[in-house]
Design an enzyme around this catalytic site. Structure first.
Site, PDB file in Angstrom:
ATOM      1  N   SER A 148       0.820  -1.214   0.000  1.00 46.60           N
ATOM      2  CA  SER A 148       0.000   0.000   0.000  1.00 46.60           C
ATOM      3  C   SER A 148       0.849   1.257   0.000  1.00 46.60           C
ATOM      4  CB  SER A 148      -0.841   0.061   1.279  1.00 46.60           C
ATOM      5  OG  SER A 148      -1.572  -1.091   1.459  1.00 46.60           O
ATOM      6  N   GLU A 177      -2.593   0.960  -9.346  1.00 47.02           N
ATOM      7  CA  GLU A 177      -1.421   1.833  -9.422  1.00 47.02           C
ATOM      8  C   GLU A 177      -0.220   0.959  -9.799  1.00 47.02           C
ATOM      9  OE1 GLU A 177      -2.238   5.340  -6.133  1.00 47.02           O
ATOM     10  OE2 GLU A 177      -1.473   3.426  -5.381  1.00 47.02           O
ATOM     11  N   HIS A 182      -0.546  -2.042  -7.290  1.00 49.16           N
ATOM     12  CA  HIS A 182      -1.380  -1.773  -6.124  1.00 49.16           C
ATOM     13  C   HIS A 182      -2.853  -1.791  -6.499  1.00 49.16           C
ATOM     14  CE1 HIS A 182      -2.620   1.069  -2.645  1.00 49.16           C
ATOM     15  NE2 HIS A 182      -2.739  -0.191  -2.298  1.00 49.16           N
ATOM     16  N   ASN A 199      -3.195   6.370  -1.521  1.00 46.94           N
ATOM     17  CA  ASN A 199      -3.039   6.384  -0.060  1.00 46.94           C
ATOM     18  C   ASN A 199      -2.407   7.674   0.454  1.00 46.94           C
ATOM     19  OD1 ASN A 199      -4.347   4.072   0.672  1.00 46.94           O
ATOM     20  ND2 ASN A 199      -2.560   2.771   0.404  1.00 46.94           N
TER      21      ASN A 199
HETATM   22  N1  3HC Z   1     -15.631  -8.854  -2.810  1.00 49.35           N
HETATM   23  C1  3HC Z   1     -16.046  -9.017  -4.071  1.00 49.35           C
HETATM   24  N2  3HC Z   1     -17.086  -8.364  -4.594  1.00 49.35           N
HETATM   25  C2  3HC Z   1     -17.736  -7.531  -3.790  1.00 49.35           C
HETATM   26  C3  3HC Z   1     -17.370  -7.320  -2.449  1.00 49.35           C
HETATM   27  C4  3HC Z   1     -16.264  -8.024  -1.965  1.00 49.35           C
HETATM   28  N3  3HC Z   1     -15.825  -7.879  -0.711  1.00 49.35           N
HETATM   29  N4  3HC Z   1     -18.201  -6.396  -1.897  1.00 49.35           N
HETATM   30  C5  3HC Z   1     -19.082  -6.066  -2.851  1.00 49.35           C
HETATM   31  N5  3HC Z   1     -18.816  -6.737  -3.991  1.00 49.35           N
HETATM   32  C6  3HC Z   1     -19.523  -6.644  -5.258  1.00 49.35           C
HETATM   33  C7  3HC Z   1     -20.927  -7.162  -5.076  1.00 49.35           C
HETATM   34  O1  3HC Z   1     -20.989  -8.556  -5.308  1.00 49.35           O
HETATM   35  C8  3HC Z   1     -21.689  -6.382  -6.127  1.00 49.35           C
HETATM   36  O2  3HC Z   1     -21.504  -7.023  -7.383  1.00 49.35           O
HETATM   37  P1  3HC Z   1     -22.634  -7.012  -8.505  1.00 49.35           P
HETATM   38  O3  3HC Z   1     -22.737  -5.575  -8.932  1.00 49.35           O
HETATM   39  O4  3HC Z   1     -22.113  -7.911  -9.565  1.00 49.35           O
HETATM   40  O5  3HC Z   1     -23.888  -7.490  -7.844  1.00 49.35           O
HETATM   41  C9  3HC Z   1     -20.966  -5.037  -6.191  1.00 49.35           C
HETATM   42  O6  3HC Z   1     -19.665  -5.260  -5.595  1.00 49.35           O
HETATM   43  C10 3HC Z   1     -21.674  -3.962  -5.380  1.00 49.35           C
HETATM   44  O7  3HC Z   1     -21.819  -4.450  -4.056  1.00 49.35           O
HETATM   45  P2  3HC Z   1     -23.081  -4.152  -3.139  1.00 49.35           P
HETATM   46  O8  3HC Z   1     -24.262  -3.844  -3.999  1.00 49.35           O
HETATM   47  O9  3HC Z   1     -23.200  -5.248  -2.144  1.00 49.35           O
HETATM   48  O10 3HC Z   1     -22.660  -2.911  -2.271  1.00 49.35           O
HETATM   49  P3  3HC Z   1     -22.239  -1.468  -2.673  1.00 49.35           P
HETATM   50  O11 3HC Z   1     -22.904  -0.981  -3.923  1.00 49.35           O
HETATM   51  O12 3HC Z   1     -22.425  -0.723  -1.416  1.00 49.35           O
HETATM   52  O13 3HC Z   1     -20.689  -1.588  -2.996  1.00 49.35           O
HETATM   53  C11 3HC Z   1     -18.450  -1.421  -2.309  1.00 49.35           C
HETATM   54  C12 3HC Z   1     -19.786  -2.109  -2.073  1.00 49.35           C
HETATM   55  C13 3HC Z   1     -17.974  -1.715  -3.743  1.00 49.35           C
HETATM   56  C14 3HC Z   1     -17.464  -2.012  -1.327  1.00 49.35           C
HETATM   57  C15 3HC Z   1     -18.643   0.126  -2.119  1.00 49.35           C
HETATM   58  O14 3HC Z   1     -19.180   0.368  -0.860  1.00 49.35           O
HETATM   59  C16 3HC Z   1     -17.355   0.909  -2.272  1.00 49.35           C
HETATM   60  O15 3HC Z   1     -16.921   1.212  -3.376  1.00 49.35           O
HETATM   61  N6  3HC Z   1     -16.737   1.278  -1.116  1.00 49.35           N
HETATM   62  C17 3HC Z   1     -15.476   2.002  -1.088  1.00 49.35           C
HETATM   63  C18 3HC Z   1     -14.358   1.029  -1.268  1.00 49.35           C
HETATM   64  C19 3HC Z   1     -13.018   1.711  -1.265  1.00 49.35           C
HETATM   65  O16 3HC Z   1     -12.868   2.899  -1.091  1.00 49.35           O
HETATM   66  N7  3HC Z   1     -11.971   0.900  -1.461  1.00 49.35           N
HETATM   67  C20 3HC Z   1     -10.614   1.368  -1.424  1.00 49.35           C
HETATM   68  C21 3HC Z   1     -10.085   1.134  -0.057  1.00 49.35           C
HETATM   69  S1  3HC Z   1      -8.447   1.768   0.120  1.00 49.35           S
HETATM   70  C22 3HC Z   1      -7.487   0.525  -0.464  1.00 49.35           C
HETATM   71  O17 3HC Z   1      -7.921  -0.540  -0.811  1.00 49.35           O
HETATM   72  C23 3HC Z   1      -6.036   0.811  -0.506  1.00 49.35           C
HETATM   73  C24 3HC Z   1      -5.301   0.055   0.558  1.00 49.35           C
HETATM   74  O18 3HC Z   1      -3.918   0.062   0.178  1.00 49.35           O
HETATM   75  C25 3HC Z   1      -5.438   0.671   1.937  1.00 49.35           C
END
Ligand code: 3HC
Length: 286
Positions: free
Chosen positions: A120, A153, A141, A192
């Site tokens: 990260s 990334e 990333h 990040n």
């Molecule tokens: N694994 C796989 N697929 C997933 C999942 C998971 N954990 N969570 C949700 N999904 C899929 C669902 O199956 C669904 O698929 P579909 O469209 O084919 O039905 C789709 O994503 C949408 O899910 P939901 O309808 O259940 O829920 P949301 O619309 O609320 O989406 C989310 C969930 C995609 C997690 C959304 O809330 C989101 O984008 N959140 C922000 C995530 C974010 O910011 N991530 C970056 C984090 S920072 C990082 O990773 C960097 C690290 O280095 C710290």
């Protein structure tokens, strides 16, 4: 430039499983290596569960789900990665542990294979230096959940070649992702670097009594149209992961502005890590 056909993934946590899954969905043969047998089993369950939900929603046929799963091999020894075109390491954020993996990967991976890290924030240059192929090492990333988030990334270490950068970006595109090239090996790369001060500021707003955890999340969701508020995102990513990244920034930049907030430190000390292990701000789990 040759297409990546076989992928090695080291580490079967949230990110390793997600990357392996998305690669198998894209038709690649994937070998996942994880020494912890229970974690390896959890990764298999997780991938099956996500595909089961897609089948239930009518997004995927039973046959396609079986085919995706058949492309995945789950192993406990890095020796299984000898034929991979590209290996991506996705273990926890510990520089020495990552270096140890890269030393071994350099021994087992075929000559010319790309060695990438999903770190990260940590130095690609330092990780690549322990191998005999620093020109073939880079950062890749992904974001959580890897199956859903479009960005990758691609990070250039000091010794990463132009060819490696181009091949790694083509690989991200092959997976249906949008790559961006991070041209300087600076802590946190782009996302990040921007995200962590934002999460830290949210903690300070609560510490100062300006607003509650719930209201800060509501404010960010409704005022900025983010899918998750900062505290839900902290739990989702792992309170410990975010703390480790902030602490790394603080040490690397030597700037007090990056000091992790007390609230976060207290949660880590109390073992409240979010979805990873027990209640965080909300005990978020999906
Ligand atoms: N694994 C796989 N697929 C997933 C999942 C998971 N954990 N969570 C949700 N999904 C899929 C669902 O199956 C669904 O698929 P579909 O469209 O084919 O039905 C789709 O994503 C949408 O899910 P939901 O309808 O259940 O829920 P949301 O619309 O609320 O989406 C989310 C969930 C995609 C997690 C959304 O809330 C989101 O984008 N959140 C922000 C995530 C974010 O910011 N991530 C970056 C984090 S920072 C990082 O990773 C960097 C690290 O280095 C710290």
């Amino acid at each position: 430039m040759s297409e990546i056909r076989t992928l090695g993934v080291v580490g079967a946590g949230t990110m390793g499983s997600g990357i392996a899954h998305v690669a198998a969905q894209s038709g690649l043969a994937v070998t996942v290596v994880e020494t912890d047998a229970r974690q390896l089993a959890r990764a298999q369950d997780y991938i099956r569960e996500i595909d089961r939900r897609s089948v239930a929603k009518g997004r995927l046929s039973e046959e396609a789900a079986a085919e995706i799963f058949s492309r995945l091999s789950f192993q406990q020894d890095l020796d299984a990665l000898g034929s991979a075109d590209l290996c991506v390491e996705a273990i926890y954020e510990d520089l020495e542990a990552k270096k140890a993996i890269f030393r071994r990967l350099d021994e087992v991976a075929r000559p010319g294979a790309i060695l990438a890290t999903n770190t990260s924030s940590m130095s690609i240059t330092e990780i690549g230096r322990v191998t005999g192929r620093p020109d073939r090492t880079c950062g890749l990333h992904f974001f959580n959940p890897a199956q859903v988030m479009k960005l990758v990334e691609v990070v250039r270490g000091y010794n990463t070649s132009d060819a490696t950068m181009a091949e790694a970006q083509a690989f991200a595109t092959q997976l249906g992702k949008t790559p961006i090239a991070v041209q300087k090996d600076q802590p946190g790369f782009v996302v990040n670097r921007v995200l962590m001060p934002f999460l830290a500021e949210a903690c300070k707003v609560v510490e100062e009594g300006v607003a509650s955890v719930e209201d800060v999340d509501t404010a960010v969701k409704l005022g900025l149209n983010h899918p998750m508020g900062p505290f839900t995102l902290l739990d989702f990513t792992g309170v410990d992961v975010c703390y480790a990244v902030m602490d790394y920034f603080y040490r690397e930049f030597g700037d007090p502005a990056y000091k992790p907030p007390l609230l976060l430190h207290q949660l880590v000390r109390a073992g409240r890590m979010g979805r990873k292990s027990g209640a965080g701000f909300y005990d978020y789990a999906s």
